[in-house]
Design a protein around this motif. Structure first.
Motif, PDB file in Angstrom:
ATOM      1  N   GLY A   1      -1.829   2.154  16.538  1.00 44.15           N
ATOM      2  CA  GLY A   1      -1.517   3.041  17.646  1.00 44.15           C
ATOM      3  C   GLY A   1      -2.765   3.570  18.301  1.00 44.15           C
ATOM      4  N   LEU A   2      -2.555   4.522  19.191  1.00 42.55           N
ATOM      5  CA  LEU A   2      -3.637   5.181  19.919  1.00 42.55           C
ATOM      6  C   LEU A   2      -3.864   6.561  19.311  1.00 42.55           C
ATOM      7  CD1 LEU A   2      -5.577   5.578  22.342  1.00 42.55           C
ATOM      8  CD2 LEU A   2      -3.572   6.289  23.673  1.00 42.55           C
ATOM      9  N   VAL A   3      -5.076   6.817  18.872  1.00 39.76           N
ATOM     10  CA  VAL A   3      -5.417   8.107  18.287  1.00 39.76           C
ATOM     11  C   VAL A   3      -6.734   8.590  18.856  1.00 39.76           C
ATOM     12  CG1 VAL A   3      -4.153   7.699  16.137  1.00 39.76           C
ATOM     13  CG2 VAL A   3      -6.570   7.064  16.297  1.00 39.76           C
ATOM     14  N   GLN A   4      -6.986   9.872  18.670  1.00 39.40           N
ATOM     15  CA  GLN A   4      -8.253  10.451  19.102  1.00 39.40           C
ATOM     16  C   GLN A   4      -9.282  10.350  17.983  1.00 39.40           C
ATOM     17  OE1 GLN A   4      -7.625  14.420  20.570  1.00 39.40           O
ATOM     18  NE2 GLN A   4      -6.663  13.688  22.437  1.00 39.40           N
ATOM     19  N   PRO A   5     -10.548  10.378  18.333  1.00 39.20           N
ATOM     20  CA  PRO A   5     -11.590  10.375  17.284  1.00 39.20           C
ATOM     21  C   PRO A   5     -11.362  11.503  16.289  1.00 39.20           C
ATOM     22  CG  PRO A   5     -12.565  10.015  19.430  1.00 39.20           C
ATOM     23  CD  PRO A   5     -11.114  10.342  19.688  1.00 39.20           C
ATOM     24  N   GLY A   6     -11.573  11.157  15.013  1.00 40.17           N
ATOM     25  CA  GLY A   6     -11.377  12.125  13.944  1.00 40.17           C
ATOM     26  C   GLY A   6      -9.988  12.119  13.336  1.00 40.17           C
ATOM     27  N   GLU A   7      -9.041  11.488  13.996  1.00 43.78           N
ATOM     28  CA  GLU A   7      -7.676  11.443  13.478  1.00 43.78           C
ATOM     29  C   GLU A   7      -7.509  10.307  12.472  1.00 43.78           C
ATOM     30  OE1 GLU A   7      -5.207  13.589  17.077  1.00 43.78           O
ATOM     31  OE2 GLU A   7      -5.140  11.405  16.950  1.00 43.78           O
ATOM     32  N   SER A   8      -6.289  10.211  11.948  1.00 42.67           N
ATOM     33  CA  SER A   8      -6.001   9.238  10.884  1.00 42.67           C
ATOM     34  C   SER A   8      -4.848   8.335  11.287  1.00 42.67           C
ATOM     35  CB  SER A   8      -5.632   9.969   9.595  1.00 42.67           C
ATOM     36  OG  SER A   8      -6.698  10.770   9.143  1.00 42.67           O
ATOM     37  N   LEU A   9      -4.830   7.161  10.674  1.00 40.48           N
ATOM     38  CA  LEU A   9      -3.707   6.226  10.771  1.00 40.48           C
ATOM     39  C   LEU A   9      -3.536   5.548   9.422  1.00 40.48           C
ATOM     40  CD1 LEU A   9      -4.131   4.254  14.135  1.00 40.48           C
ATOM     41  CD2 LEU A   9      -2.223   5.748  13.518  1.00 40.48           C
ATOM     42  N   ARG A  10      -2.306   5.139   9.153  1.00 40.86           N
ATOM     43  CA  ARG A  10      -2.032   4.366   7.951  1.00 40.86           C
ATOM     44  C   ARG A  10      -1.378   3.057   8.353  1.00 40.86           C
ATOM     45  NH1 ARG A  10       2.419   5.059   3.187  1.00 40.86           N
ATOM     46  NH2 ARG A  10       1.114   4.500   1.396  1.00 40.86           N
ATOM     47  N   LEU A  11      -2.058   1.973   8.082  1.00 41.82           N
ATOM     48  CA  LEU A  11      -1.519   0.650   8.360  1.00 41.82           C
ATOM     49  C   LEU A  11      -0.786   0.125   7.128  1.00 41.82           C
ATOM     50  CD1 LEU A  11      -4.555  -1.017  10.166  1.00 41.82           C
ATOM     51  CD2 LEU A  11      -2.801   0.507  11.103  1.00 41.82           C
ATOM     52  N   SER A  12       0.256  -0.645   7.385  1.00 44.40           N
ATOM     53  CA  SER A  12       1.007  -1.283   6.316  1.00 44.40           C
ATOM     54  C   SER A  12       1.090  -2.780   6.582  1.00 44.40           C
ATOM     55  CB  SER A  12       2.425  -0.718   6.241  1.00 44.40           C
ATOM     56  OG  SER A  12       2.429   0.658   5.981  1.00 44.40           O
ATOM     57  N   CYS A  13       1.186  -3.528   5.503  1.00 43.59           N
ATOM     58  CA  CYS A  13       1.382  -4.974   5.599  1.00 43.59           C
ATOM     59  C   CYS A  13       2.438  -5.360   4.582  1.00 43.59           C
ATOM     60  CB  CYS A  13       0.088  -5.704   5.340  1.00 43.59           C
ATOM     61  SG  CYS A  13       0.262  -7.496   5.185  1.00 43.59           S
ATOM     62  N   ALA A  14       3.512  -5.948   5.065  1.00 47.53           N
ATOM     63  CA  ALA A  14       4.576  -6.434   4.194  1.00 47.53           C
ATOM     64  C   ALA A  14       4.383  -7.924   3.961  1.00 47.53           C
ATOM     65  CB  ALA A  14       5.933  -6.167   4.821  1.00 47.53           C
ATOM     66  N   ALA A  15       4.367  -8.312   2.686  1.00 51.48           N
ATOM     67  CA  ALA A  15       4.119  -9.707   2.325  1.00 51.48           C
ATOM     68  C   ALA A  15       5.361 -10.318   1.697  1.00 51.48           C
ATOM     69  CB  ALA A  15       2.951  -9.793   1.352  1.00 51.48           C
ATOM     70  N   SER A  16       5.573 -11.594   1.974  1.00 53.89           N
ATOM     71  CA  SER A  16       6.672 -12.330   1.349  1.00 53.89           C
ATOM     72  C   SER A  16       6.250 -13.773   1.166  1.00 53.89           C
ATOM     73  CB  SER A  16       7.938 -12.240   2.202  1.00 53.89           C
ATOM     74  OG  SER A  16       7.720 -12.776   3.487  1.00 53.89           O
ATOM     75  N   GLY A  17       6.978 -14.474   0.282  1.00 57.86           N
ATOM     76  CA  GLY A  17       6.699 -15.884   0.079  1.00 57.86           C
ATOM     77  C   GLY A  17       5.681 -16.188  -0.999  1.00 57.86           C
ATOM     78  N   LEU A  18       5.275 -15.170  -1.740  1.00 56.01           N
ATOM     79  CA  LEU A  18       4.315 -15.382  -2.821  1.00 56.01           C
ATOM     80  C   LEU A  18       4.558 -14.333  -3.892  1.00 56.01           C
ATOM     81  CD1 LEU A  18       0.742 -14.130  -1.723  1.00 56.01           C
ATOM     82  CD2 LEU A  18       2.884 -13.252  -0.823  1.00 56.01           C
ATOM     83  N   ASN A  19       4.034 -14.595  -5.094  1.00 59.55           N
ATOM     84  CA  ASN A  19       4.105 -13.608  -6.177  1.00 59.55           C
ATOM     85  C   ASN A  19       2.994 -12.590  -5.915  1.00 59.55           C
ATOM     86  OD1 ASN A  19       4.400 -12.167  -8.500  1.00 59.55           O
ATOM     87  ND2 ASN A  19       4.530 -13.962  -9.840  1.00 59.55           N
ATOM     88  N   PHE A  20       3.351 -11.615  -5.122  1.00 58.28           N
ATOM     89  CA  PHE A  20       2.393 -10.714  -4.483  1.00 58.28           C
ATOM     90  C   PHE A  20       1.402 -10.103  -5.474  1.00 58.28           C
ATOM     91  CE2 PHE A  20       1.006  -7.824  -1.249  1.00 58.28           C
ATOM     92  CZ  PHE A  20       0.814  -6.586  -1.851  1.00 58.28           C
ATOM     93  N   LYS A  21       1.884  -9.684  -6.615  1.00 55.05           N
ATOM     94  CA  LYS A  21       1.054  -8.921  -7.549  1.00 55.05           C
ATOM     95  C   LYS A  21      -0.113  -9.744  -8.087  1.00 55.05           C
ATOM     96  CE  LYS A  21       3.955  -9.942 -11.547  1.00 55.05           C
ATOM     97  NZ  LYS A  21       4.888  -9.368 -12.545  1.00 55.05           N
ATOM     98  N   LEU A  22      -0.070 -11.061  -7.938  1.00 51.29           N
ATOM     99  CA  LEU A  22      -1.097 -11.931  -8.499  1.00 51.29           C
ATOM    100  C   LEU A  22      -2.291 -12.153  -7.564  1.00 51.29           C
ATOM    101  CD1 LEU A  22       1.056 -14.759 -10.125  1.00 51.29           C
ATOM    102  CD2 LEU A  22       0.150 -12.672 -11.189  1.00 51.29           C
TER     103      LEU A  22
END
Length: 115
Positions: A10-31
């Protein structure tokens, strides 16, 4: 088929925070180690952070002490918490995994840091 989907930009001002997420599928993710890259217009795609299957983390010098990568192996998610954002953090952020000697990428999520 490995599939990665990023969200949270997204659009944020300097000094602010963001949290990105990534959803994975098709693999044994934990490995698998998971990575976040970013690419600004006209620039190469650079590695931002890595989290191994054991939970060990590494960061680019430019984001160390501001960004935190984490993972949820139950929900097959990897996160990038970005604090104290700077205009130079503006880029498209991509989730990445190397699976069976192939690199897989999501479509990315745009982060704009501007006042």
């Amino acid at each position: 088929q490995v599939h990665l989907v990023e969200s949270g930009g997204g659009l944020v001002q300097p000094g602010e925070s963001l949290r990105l997420s990534c959803a994975a599928s098709g693999l044994n993710f934990k490995l698998y180690a998971m990575n976040w890259f970013r690419q600004a217009p006209g620039e190469q795609r650079d590695l931002v952070a890595t989290i191994t299957s054991n939970g060990d983390t590494t960061y680019a010098d430019s984001v160390k002490d501001r960004f935190t990568i984490s993972r949820n192996n139950v929900r097959n998610l990897v996160f990038l918490q970005m604090n104290s954002l700077k205009p130079e953090d503006t880029a498209r952020y991509y989730c990445n995994v190397r699976f069976r000697n192939n690199d897989y990428w999501g479509r990315g999520t745009q982060v704009i840091v501007s006042s």
